[in-house]
Design an enzyme around this catalytic site. Structure first.
Site: not given
Ligand code: NAP
Length: 410
Positions: A151, A222, A276
């Site tokens: 971002y 992640k 995930d």
């Protein structure tokens, strides 16, 4: 009642006058609809809770389409300055075009005001239709890092000199010569800093320590794939937990090695999960998680997924926090297809207002909002998003729902 005064700060502590001036951004799309429904709820809640001894003096600041029309700019400097000076504010959603056009005004505001923690409590209100069998098990608070990650806005469009320079740097100087396919390429950079990570994780741990019903803080990353960014987020998060809190905080390893999985009643346990997996864990092991701390993009995805379990975006609140600063805003966007129809659910903005009031220490006003809103939902008087999934419900317009909440207060 006296005229409005500014909220001030001394030694990092907010001083809230009885009639604080609070800036608000109405927002694009459905922003005007939900603000018109929520503002009377905020005023009535303060009146009910404090019997006329306190009130809000609202002052509008412009951003988005309304600002563009009136000033020629999407995010006037005056808006940023007013929000900075007044410390506490509330905003509706602002539209961001996909693929081209201007960058997100929401992200710009968070960055310019250094509102580094986006906090989204996801809790179930009895009577709300939910796709889950046990929606009441969802009671999590997501802490999303708000100023960095993908971002940060550091990216180059395919075909530009910048994109080719970065490709050349990556291929020639770093030796990743087979990594990027030939032909046009868009490239972005994902900065995750120790500073940004640690101040966010501190906020999440402090929150868990301050709330008796929150014992687990989960770092969601992640890091198996993005080792030096998301992996570093995890490592720096654990560093904060181990180095700054003494016995008040233990890690999941210690929990199993030394306590056979039995957490001490007065300590917070920090663990981590891969993103995930976490997206399924919030559905399959909902009651095992309390506070989730994560980089910006994970937080964006996960908070919507959590929101779906308690009835959807129409009821998912949030707020951005910095040092002695708060800008409340719902999780949802400007839902432009419903703009001006007086149709959507204003609950998310109303519940975001609760976060703002709690930050001000006006907990009684916050409680009154929840009471009025919960009672209205339990009467099955709801907007379209709940009505379509709730047997025997009465369909209300956005504004009618706001009136019903006021009627049900106190
Ligand atoms: P969205 O505006 O959040 O809307 C997606 C869907 O969520 C809607 O179609 C609707 O679903 C449901 N929804 C959203 N708000 C609702 C409400 N108040 N009451 C009931 N249902 C509600 O997401 P989007 O369409 O992806 O994004 C639109 C624009 O908003 C984009 O420009 C995006 O960048 C921007 N955005 C801004 C913010 C922000 O200001 N912080 C956040 C997210 C997105 P159904 O049609 O299925 O009922």
């Amino acid at each position: 009642m006296t005229t409005g005064e500014r909220i001030t700060v001394e030694d990092d502590t907010l001083h809230i006058p009885d009639t604080p001036i609070i800036p608000y951004i109405e927002g694009d799309g459905v922003g005007a609809d939900i603000w018109a429904a929520a503002r009377p709820v905020f005023d009535a809640a303060v009146e009910t809770a404090y019997d006329g001894t306190r009130a809000i003096e609202w002052t509008e600041v412009l951003a988005g389409e309304k600002a563009k029309e009136r000033t020629g700019e999407l995010l006037p400097q005056k808006t940023v300055e007013t929000l900075r000076e007044h410390r506490v504010g509330i905003k509706g959603p602002l539209t961001t075009p996909v693929g081209a056009g201007f960058r997100s005004l929401n992200v710009a505001l968070r960055q310019k005001l250094d509102l580094y923690a986006n906090v989204r409590p996801t809790y179930y209100i009895d009577g709300v239709p939910s796709p889950m069998k046990n929606p009441e098990q969802m009671n999590m608070v997501t802490f999303r890092e708000n100023t960095e990650d993908v971002y940060a806005g550091i990216e180059w469009e395919a075909g530009t000199e910048g994109a080719e320079q970065v490709r050349a740097f990556v291929e020639e100087q770093m030796g990743f010569d087979e990594t990027i396919h030939d032909g046009p390429v868009g490239i972005g950079i994902k900065p995750i800093t120790e500073f940004g990570t640690k101040r966010l994780v501190r906020e999440a741990i402090d929150y868990a320590l301050e709330h008796d019903d929150k014992q687990f803080v989960t770092l969601v990353h992640k890091g198996n794939i993005m080792k030096f960014t998301e992996g570093a987020f995890r490592d720096w998060g654990y560093e904060v937990a181990k180095e700054e809190y003494g016995d008040e905080v233990i890690t999941e390893d210690t929990l199993w090695e030394e306590r056979d999985g039995d957490p001490p009643a007065d300590a917070v346990v920090v663990n981590d999960r891969i993103a995930d997996n976490m997206l399924q864990q919030v559905q399959t092991r909902t009651d095992q998680y309390d506070v989730l701390a994560m980089p910006n993009l994970n937080g964006d995805y996960l908070s919507d997924a959590c929101g779906a379990q308690i009835g959807g975006l129409g009821i998912a609140p949030g707020a951005n926090f910095g040092d002695a600063a708060c800008l409340a805003e719902p999780v949802h966007g400007s839902a432009n297809k419903y703009a001006g129809q007086d149709k959507v659910n204003p609950s998310a903005l109303m519940l975001s207002g609760r976060l703002m009031f709690e930050y001000m220490g006006w907990n009684e006003a916050s409680e009154v909002i929840l009471e009025g809103l919960a009672k209205t939902i339990q009467q099955k008087r709801v907007t379209y998003d709940f009505e379509r999934n709730l047997e025997g419900a009465e369909l209300l317009q956005c504004s009618e729902f706001g009136q019903a909440v006021v009627e049900n207060m106190g």
